[in-house]
Design a protein around this motif. Structure first.
Motif, PDB file in Angstrom:
ATOM      1  N   ILE A 129      -1.603  -2.166   4.249  1.00 23.86           N
ATOM      2  CA  ILE A 129      -0.443  -2.555   4.684  1.00 23.86           C
ATOM      3  C   ILE A 129      -0.523  -2.363   6.307  1.00 23.86           C
ATOM      4  O   ILE A 129      -0.807  -1.353   6.802  1.00 23.86           O
ATOM      5  N   SER A 130      -0.664  -3.500   6.909  1.00 24.16           N
ATOM      6  CA  SER A 130      -0.950  -3.702   8.253  1.00 24.16           C
ATOM      7  C   SER A 130       0.136  -3.773   9.062  1.00 24.16           C
ATOM      8  O   SER A 130       0.889  -4.914   9.057  1.00 24.16           O
ATOM      9  N   ASP A 131       0.423  -3.153  10.156  1.00 21.94           N
ATOM     10  CA  ASP A 131       1.370  -3.154  11.172  1.00 21.94           C
ATOM     11  C   ASP A 131       0.746  -4.226  12.247  1.00 21.94           C
ATOM     12  O   ASP A 131       1.402  -3.848  13.494  1.00 21.94           O
ATOM     13  N   PHE A 132       0.096  -5.209  11.945  1.00 21.80           N
ATOM     14  CA  PHE A 132      -0.628  -6.036  13.039  1.00 21.80           C
ATOM     15  C   PHE A 132      -1.126  -7.301  12.032  1.00 21.80           C
ATOM     16  O   PHE A 132      -1.110  -6.921  10.916  1.00 21.80           O
ATOM     17  N   GLU A 133      -1.000  -8.378  12.659  1.00 20.05           N
ATOM     18  CA  GLU A 133      -1.539  -9.550  12.016  1.00 20.05           C
ATOM     19  C   GLU A 133      -3.053  -9.583  11.626  1.00 20.05           C
ATOM     20  O   GLU A 133      -3.667  -9.982  12.633  1.00 20.05           O
ATOM     21  N   MET A 134      -3.295  -9.262  10.599  1.00 19.24           N
ATOM     22  CA  MET A 134      -4.652  -9.136  10.156  1.00 19.24           C
ATOM     23  C   MET A 134      -5.456 -10.267   9.742  1.00 19.24           C
ATOM     24  O   MET A 134      -6.516 -10.674  10.069  1.00 19.24           O
ATOM     25  N   LEU A 135      -4.627 -11.314   9.348  1.00 19.28           N
ATOM     26  CA  LEU A 135      -5.217 -12.445   8.704  1.00 19.28           C
ATOM     27  C   LEU A 135      -4.643 -13.784   9.418  1.00 19.28           C
ATOM     28  O   LEU A 135      -3.358 -13.780   9.748  1.00 19.28           O
ATOM     29  N   PRO A 136      -5.458 -14.727   9.699  1.00 17.12           N
ATOM     30  CA  PRO A 136      -4.759 -15.955  10.549  1.00 17.12           C
ATOM     31  C   PRO A 136      -3.912 -16.847   9.358  1.00 17.12           C
ATOM     32  O   PRO A 136      -4.365 -18.081   9.577  1.00 17.12           O
ATOM     33  N   ILE A 137      -3.178 -16.420   8.582  1.00 10.70           N
ATOM     34  CA  ILE A 137      -2.485 -17.151   7.653  1.00 10.70           C
ATOM     35  C   ILE A 137      -0.880 -16.815   7.633  1.00 10.70           C
ATOM     36  O   ILE A 137      -0.703 -15.377   8.135  1.00 10.70           O
ATOM     37  N   LYS A 138       0.159 -17.302   7.407  1.00 14.98           N
ATOM     38  CA  LYS A 138       1.469 -17.034   7.159  1.00 14.98           C
ATOM     39  C   LYS A 138       1.939 -16.158   6.154  1.00 14.98           C
ATOM     40  O   LYS A 138       2.866 -15.451   6.335  1.00 14.98           O
ATOM     41  N   ASP A 139       1.098 -16.086   4.994  1.00 16.98           N
ATOM     42  CA  ASP A 139       1.444 -15.392   3.860  1.00 16.98           C
ATOM     43  C   ASP A 139       1.587 -13.813   4.157  1.00 16.98           C
ATOM     44  O   ASP A 139       0.775 -13.252   5.068  1.00 16.98           O
ATOM     45  N   ILE A 140       2.834 -13.327   3.810  1.00 16.27           N
ATOM     46  CA  ILE A 140       2.969 -11.927   3.836  1.00 16.27           C
ATOM     47  C   ILE A 140       1.794 -11.066   3.108  1.00 16.27           C
ATOM     48  O   ILE A 140       1.192  -9.971   3.443  1.00 16.27           O
ATOM     49  N   HIS A 141       1.517 -11.505   1.752  1.00 24.14           N
ATOM     50  CA  HIS A 141       0.843 -10.854   0.710  1.00 24.14           C
ATOM     51  C   HIS A 141      -0.300 -11.772   0.439  1.00 24.14           C
ATOM     52  O   HIS A 141      -0.036 -12.800   0.043  1.00 24.14           O
ATOM     53  N   SER A 142      -1.723 -11.059   0.568  1.00 22.30           N
ATOM     54  CA  SER A 142      -2.653 -11.872   0.071  1.00 22.30           C
ATOM     55  C   SER A 142      -3.488 -11.021  -0.643  1.00 22.30           C
ATOM     56  O   SER A 142      -3.579  -9.796  -0.600  1.00 22.30           O
ATOM     57  N   THR A 143      -4.332 -11.596  -1.750  1.00 23.47           N
ATOM     58  CA  THR A 143      -4.959 -10.910  -2.796  1.00 23.47           C
ATOM     59  C   THR A 143      -6.371 -11.458  -2.880  1.00 23.47           C
ATOM     60  O   THR A 143      -6.806 -12.752  -2.726  1.00 23.47           O
ATOM     61  N   PHE A 144      -7.384 -10.544  -2.781  1.00 20.79           N
ATOM     62  CA  PHE A 144      -8.788 -10.807  -2.678  1.00 20.79           C
ATOM     63  C   PHE A 144      -9.276 -10.327  -4.086  1.00 20.79           C
ATOM     64  O   PHE A 144      -9.146  -9.267  -4.158  1.00 20.79           O
ATOM     65  N   GLN A 145     -10.508 -11.195  -4.501  1.00 18.59           N
ATOM     66  CA  GLN A 145     -11.234 -10.753  -5.717  1.00 18.59           C
ATOM     67  C   GLN A 145     -12.583 -11.392  -5.545  1.00 18.59           C
ATOM     68  O   GLN A 145     -12.924 -12.166  -4.667  1.00 18.59           O
ATOM     69  N   ILE A 146     -13.704 -11.136  -6.441  1.00 19.05           N
ATOM     70  CA  ILE A 146     -14.911 -11.684  -6.192  1.00 19.05           C
ATOM     71  C   ILE A 146     -14.802 -12.877  -7.264  1.00 19.05           C
ATOM     72  O   ILE A 146     -14.689 -12.734  -8.538  1.00 19.05           O
ATOM     73  N   ILE A 147     -14.860 -14.097  -6.832  1.00 18.67           N
ATOM     74  CA  ILE A 147     -14.600 -15.261  -7.509  1.00 18.67           C
ATOM     75  C   ILE A 147     -15.786 -16.515  -7.058  1.00 18.67           C
ATOM     76  O   ILE A 147     -16.163 -16.574  -6.071  1.00 18.67           O
TER      77      ILE A 147
END
Length: 324
Positions: A129-147
């Protein structure tokens, strides 16, 4: 990063601790009384798939009072033995993504000993949970997996990283928000907003009452303030070090520039000196040739032709020797 919310103090008559303070966040969710709230929050991220959670590291306030810059992560296991690690992150650094991946790998590898089979390994879910803009996207919630990118084939379900960006805007009415969005608004909203969210369900009402109780505890309040001061001091030291490094870099750059300029000047000077020496050598050779031809009583016109000089130039060479 703000420790307390002071808005509408005359109306509410108390100061609420800020849940974005990582110490407060961990204190709030590691209280055994709030296990239901932790489960509700985690399921708002993971889609309601978790049935139960068991905390692995309940908060030791005395430990964290001494070690104010320790990592305030929250670790729990599910009924299936899967690990969930949650961190409230207040500031970014240049290798934050790598650090996040390294921490996931450490948790994953720590599950077994060297003599244990790999089949004992369980899924590890990392929630940031980041109190800063960590990713250059508008999404609030992002999920990462090995795909596999071409086929979308999942390599392993054991790695799952969730990034929740608190600063992202929630441009919708409260009634239209999902559970996670309400939690995030609860985290960053003032007391009035928290009260409004508390009316949405029993879970948020319970969360509001718990943050009020936590805020009225003197030890927790002072430890939270101490944590914030320590983090601010750390940020200031990092900024001071960066400014000092920049200043020294500029000074060294100027010094190096001057040194390179002198060396370049020396190189140019030597090159021009050699060039001038060659020219002067040619001139002296030509003068000697003219004088030798004159001593041999060759006609002026022939000397001019052989030396590739004008009659005036040849005569000046002859006259200059006569005058010396």
């Amino acid at each position: 990063m703000v420790t307390v919310v002071k808005e509408d103090m005359e109306v509410y008559g108390s100061e609420l601790l800020e849940l974005r303070n990582d110490f407060v966040f961990k204190s709030f969710f590691t209280d055994e009384r709030n296990n239901r709230l932790l489960l509700h929050f985690v399921n708002s991220i993971l889609g309601g798939t978790i049935k139960s959670l068991q905390l692995m590291d309940p908060l030791n306030t005395k430990k964290y009072a001494v070690d104010k810059l320790s990592i305030m992560d929250l670790r729990a296991t599910t009924e299936l033995g899967e690990q969930i690690n949650i961190e409230m992150q207040l500031e970014r650094h240049t290798a934050f993504n790598e650090r996040m991946l390294y921490y996931w790998a450490s948790l994953y590898s720590s599950q077994i000993r060297s003599t244990d089979p790999y089949g004992q390994l369980k899924k590890v879910i990392q929630i940031i949970i980041s109190d800063f803009e960590m990713l250059p996207i508008k999404d609030i919630h992002s999920t990462f997996q090995i795909i596999e990118p071409k086929k979308g084939l999942l390599f392993s379900k054991h790695l799952e990283i969730h990034v929740i960006q608190l600063p992202k805007e929630l441009q919708k009415p409260l009634d239209d928000m999902n559970a996670l969005e309400k939690w995030l608004l609860f985290f960053r909203g003032n007391q009035k907003m928290k009260e409004e969210i508390a009316m949405e369900s029993s879970a948020y009402k319970e969360a509001f009452e718990e943050i009020r109780k936590l805020s009225m505890d003197p030890e927790t309040f002072h430890l939270a303030l101490s944590r914030e001061i320590a983090l601010r001091d750390h940020i200031q030291r990092m900024e001071d070090a960066e400014k000092l490094g920049l200043k020294k870099g500029i000074e060294r750059g100027i010094e190096q520039g001057i040194k390179q300029g002198v060396e370049k000047g020396r190189e140019i000077g030597i090159a021009k000196g050699i060039e001038q020496g060659i020219e002067q050598g040619k001139e002296q050779t030509k003068k000697a040739f003219v004088l030798k031809m004159h001593d041999e009583s060759l006609p002026l016109e022939l000397i001019c032709k052989l030396a590739d000089l004008t009659a005036e130039q040849v005569q000046n060479i002859i006259d200059n020797r006569a005058n010396q």
